[in-house]
Design an enzyme around this catalytic site. Structure first.
Site, short mmCIF file in Angstrom:
data_model
loop_
_atom_site.label_atom_id
_atom_site.label_comp_id
_atom_site.label_asym_id
_atom_site.label_seq_id
_atom_site.Cartn_x
_atom_site.Cartn_y
_atom_site.Cartn_z
N CYS A 2 60.76 -57.31 -47.90
CA CYS A 2 60.55 -57.53 -49.33
C CYS A 2 60.21 -56.23 -50.05
CB CYS A 2 59.44 -58.52 -49.62
SG CYS A 2 59.58 -60.04 -48.70
N ARG A 27 65.33 -53.53 -48.99
CA ARG A 27 64.24 -54.14 -48.23
C ARG A 27 64.43 -55.65 -48.06
NH1 ARG A 27 59.94 -50.74 -47.95
NH2 ARG A 27 58.59 -52.47 -47.43
N TRP A 74 62.95 -60.93 -48.51
CA TRP A 74 63.63 -61.11 -47.22
C TRP A 74 62.86 -62.21 -46.53
CZ3 TRP A 74 62.61 -60.74 -41.93
CH2 TRP A 74 63.72 -60.62 -41.10
N ASN A 100 54.47 -58.66 -49.80
CA ASN A 100 55.34 -58.15 -48.73
C ASN A 100 54.51 -58.15 -47.46
OD1 ASN A 100 56.44 -54.78 -47.93
ND2 ASN A 100 57.06 -56.68 -47.06
N GLY A 101 54.94 -58.91 -46.45
CA GLY A 101 54.15 -58.98 -45.21
C GLY A 101 54.08 -60.41 -44.73
N GLU A 483 75.25 -47.00 -30.43
CA GLU A 483 75.11 -46.85 -31.88
C GLU A 483 76.41 -47.24 -32.59
OE1 GLU A 483 72.80 -46.67 -33.89
OE2 GLU A 483 73.62 -45.79 -35.71
N LYS A 487 76.64 -50.18 -35.37
CA LYS A 487 77.17 -49.99 -36.74
C LYS A 487 78.18 -51.06 -37.06
CE LYS A 487 74.83 -48.09 -38.01
NZ LYS A 487 73.59 -47.59 -37.63
N GLU A 490 76.57 -54.62 -37.39
CA GLU A 490 75.70 -54.73 -38.57
C GLU A 490 76.49 -55.00 -39.85
OE1 GLU A 490 71.87 -51.82 -38.49
OE2 GLU A 490 73.78 -50.80 -38.33
N HIS A 506 81.08 -53.72 -13.80
CA HIS A 506 80.11 -54.71 -13.34
C HIS A 506 80.00 -55.89 -14.30
CE1 HIS A 506 78.99 -52.01 -10.16
NE2 HIS A 506 78.80 -51.04 -11.04
N LYS A 605 66.61 -52.93 -44.56
CA LYS A 605 66.51 -51.56 -44.08
C LYS A 605 65.15 -51.29 -43.47
CE LYS A 605 68.04 -47.06 -44.74
NZ LYS A 605 68.88 -47.18 -43.54
C1 G6P Z 1 66.32 -52.02 -39.37
C2 G6P Z 1 67.46 -51.25 -40.01
C3 G6P Z 1 68.06 -50.30 -38.99
C4 G6P Z 1 67.00 -49.39 -38.42
C5 G6P Z 1 65.83 -50.17 -37.83
C6 G6P Z 1 64.65 -49.27 -37.51
O1 G6P Z 1 66.82 -52.89 -38.42
O2 G6P Z 1 68.44 -52.14 -40.50
O3 G6P Z 1 69.06 -49.52 -39.62
O4 G6P Z 1 67.55 -48.58 -37.43
O5 G6P Z 1 65.35 -51.14 -38.79
O6 G6P Z 1 64.19 -48.72 -38.70
P1 G6P Z 1 63.35 -47.39 -38.82
O7 G6P Z 1 63.08 -47.25 -40.29
O8 G6P Z 1 62.09 -47.61 -38.04
O9 G6P Z 1 64.17 -46.29 -38.28
#
Ligand code: G6P
Length: 610
Positions: A2, A27, A74, A100-101, A483, A487, A490, A506, A605
């Site tokens: 949030c 957020r 969120w 937020n929390g 990674e 990507k 996501e 395996h 994020k």
């Molecule tokens: C969320 C974001 C990711 C990020 C992860 C860790 O899942 O969508 O993109 O890698 O959090 O976030 P941080 O701010 O701790 O790197």
């Protein structure tokens, strides 16, 4: 997660709040709302969906106000809906609260309030707070003290802002575990979850710490702890500019941030390389070098993309420093009572510096006496402040939910930390200088890769309809496989798995047929021949292959469907180059599928809930 924002002053706050919420949408974006208090009336406006929907509603109503708060949600407790959207209100609809929390003991608080006759309309944990503060207000406390008393009963995390029709000259905010910043203006003040919502208006900010509460009027702010102790807060100057948080002509933040990488990685190493000594200089670690060098063990803890950066960091540190290094998901680390001693160094990586699991893991390691280092992007973030020492990655604001430039800047910082430690161990001056030279050449090499954007877009067209993907790499390129897969899933919602190439036999090999695209990261290093064999194995089973290969490779192109060439660099720096085509591939596939790449469904994020 949030986002929260608020304004008090002489201006009409509605456009300020809407603009602020748009900047905080990374957020969370499942519903949004405003709470406004005027001299003659007060009102809450809420909507399901993105801030743009709320904006339309607000325009229709054509209201103005000089005191207001706004929230973008969120969902944690309760589905995204108008009722569950914030602000939450008391029965009389005179007190508005955004949060937020997570209020962990909300059920027991709710029971107590229900006994007193309070009725609840939403499924959220937050609504409890609105009624609890109302309860203390009715006991003739001021808003400030009513909030303070209420928070003393709360277990969990919060960044909250509250306004009340009975005290129209203030916003009360408090923080524990979720970020909260006050923006200081001239005869006006602001509050927000982070500075991106404020920098269009002010660069002077005050960061609240956990357990602190503030009362903000148009001309002043006063801070205390929630236990009523006086505290004096320092005003900080923010360096981020408005250009850093706009799309700069690109259709999406994600593309802008991918394209930013020559500059962002340059910034992450600027002033930190000392060629003559073949070493790095990291001001944030000054005074802690001895303790780091003498660590019995290094542990890296993080989530998501930052965890992948940590895996590359592990390879670098073990290869060049000789210090045993391990990587742990922060969410696992915090709960499995890890064996940590004061001889350990724990590095916490977080773009946002606010990820709840990483922050909790940091607190756990600190309690156990380890040296805790933060590798963060957001200056002044909770993890940066809570760590004993640390290194900022200086990638600039990253707004696209899928992390791109923060990842490459995190890898640069791991290279710098590796150089610093390794030069005091066995790395020779010449080896140190070779790494520095290669680091200095990265910017140009990244530009070469970015010039292939159109080629990658064409390749992406061929894979838009795929339902699954496998990403394979070995050594330094194994974390890149993870990674790359992350990507893609996501932002394109295509199922993708990253694997060490040799592990394919395996299990994943059973999935391979002519419908299964396999992305190999197959640049030239000590694993090259082995990876070529793995490519042959996939080819023999008719898998479709896209390979990221070295610029001068003349073997692999003949064996695969598509190649993307990247320049060669020092093996430990290769992930900084090989990940970029994978970022672009995921981006183009998602765009071609018509998806919202900057705000993918269900993600946020900054994950400030565990
Ligand atoms: C969320 C974001 C990711 C990020 C992860 C860790 O899942 O969508 O993109 O890698 O959090 O976030 P941080 O701010 O701790 O790197």
């Amino acid at each position: 997660m949030c986002g929260i924002v608020g304004y008090i002053g002489a201006k009409n706050c509605v456009p300020i709040l809407i603009e602020g919420l748009k900047r905080l949408e990374y957020r969370g974006y499942d519903s949004a709302g405003l709470g406004l208090i005027n001299s003659d009336h007060c009102e809450v406006i809420k909507n399901k969906g993105k801030v743009a929907e709320l904006e339309k509603l607000v325009h229709q109503k054509n209201i103005q106000s000089s005191l207001g708060i706004g929230h973008t949600r969120w969902a944690t407790h309760g589905e995204p809906s108008v009722i569950n959207a914030h602000p939450h209100v008391n029965k009389e609809k005179t007190l508005f609260l955004i949060h937020n929390g997570i209020i962990e003991n909300y059920l027991s608080l709710k029971k107590g309030l229900e006994v007193e006759g309070y009725q609840f309309v939403s499924e959220t944990d937050t609504e409890v707070l609105a009624h609890l503060i109302d309860h203390y207000l009715k006991l003739k406390n001021s808003l400030f003290h009513a909030v303070r008393y209420a928070l003393n009963e709360v277990e969990g995390t919060y960044g909250i802002a509250v306004i009340y029709n009975g005290e129209k000259d203030k916003i009360v905010v408090a923080k524990k575990g979720s970020p909260l910043v006050i923006g200081i203006g001239e005869n006006e003040n602001y509050i927000a979850s982070d500075v991106t919502a404020l920098i269009a208006y002010t660069k002077q900010v005050v960061y609240l710490e956990d357990g602190e509460i503030a009362e903000i009027t148009a001309n002043s702010f006063k801070t205390k702890t929630i236990l009523d102790e006086d505290i004096i807060k320092e005003i900080n100057q923010v360096e981020v500019g408005i250009d850093d948080i706009t799309k700069g002509g690109y259709p999406h933040f994600m593309l802008k941030e991918i394209m930013d990488q020559p500059g962002s990685i340059f910034n992450s190493m600027r002033g930190r390389l000392v060629f003559d000594e073949g070493i790095s200089k990291l001001g944030g670690l000054q005074g802690f070098e001895e303790r780091i060098l003498n660590s019995r063990r290094i542990i890296i803890s993080a989530c998501g993309t930052s965890w992948h950066a940590g895996l590359v960091g592990e390879y670098m540190l073990e290869q060049y420093t000789g210090i045993p290094t391990e990587v742990d998901y922060a969410s696992e680390f915090r709960y499995r009572n890890p064996i940590i001693t004061k001889d350990d160094t724990v590095i916490f990586i977080s773009q946002s510096g606010e990820t709840a699991d990483t922050l909790a893991a940091l607190k756990e390691a600190k309690k156990k006496g380890a040296l805790c280092l933060g590798v963060c992007n957001v200056v002044g973030s909770s993890i940066a402040r809570e760590s004993h020492a640390g290194v900022y990655i200086h990638a600039g604001p990253e707004i696209g939910v899928a992390s791109t430039k923060a990842f490459t800047a995190q890898l640069v910082v791991f290279s710098l930390i590796t150089l610093l430690i390794a030069r005091s161990k066995s790395l020779s001056l010449q080896q140190g200088q070779e790494i520095i030279c290669e680091m200095q050449n990265l910017t140009k090499k990244i530009e070469t890769i970015l010039k292939q954007n159109e080629i990658i877009e064409k390749i992406a067209e061929q894979y838009v309809d795929s339902k699954n993907f496998l990403y394979l790499g070995r050594g330094y390129n194994f974390p890149v496989a993870l990674e790359g897969a992350l990507k893609l899933k996501e932002i394109s919602y295509i199922h993708a798995e990253g694997y060490p190439a040799a592990e394919m036999k395996h299990g994943p090999i059973a999935l391979i047929d002519d419908n299964m695209p396999v992305v190999f990261i197959a640049t030239k290093d000590y694993t090259y021949d082995k990876v070529v064999s793995n490519i042959q194995e996939v080819r023999a089973r008719k898998g479709r292959i896209l390979a990221i290969i070295s610029e001068d490779d003349d073997q692999i192109e003949k064996m695969v469907d598509h190649v993307i060439r990247v320049p060669q660099t020092h093996s430990m720096l290769m992930p900084i180059l090989t990940v970029i085509p994978l970022q672009l591939l995921a981006y183009h596939i998602a765009v071609k599928k018509g998806l919202n790449v900057d705000q993918p469904r269900n993600l946020a994020k900054s994950v400030t809930v565990e």
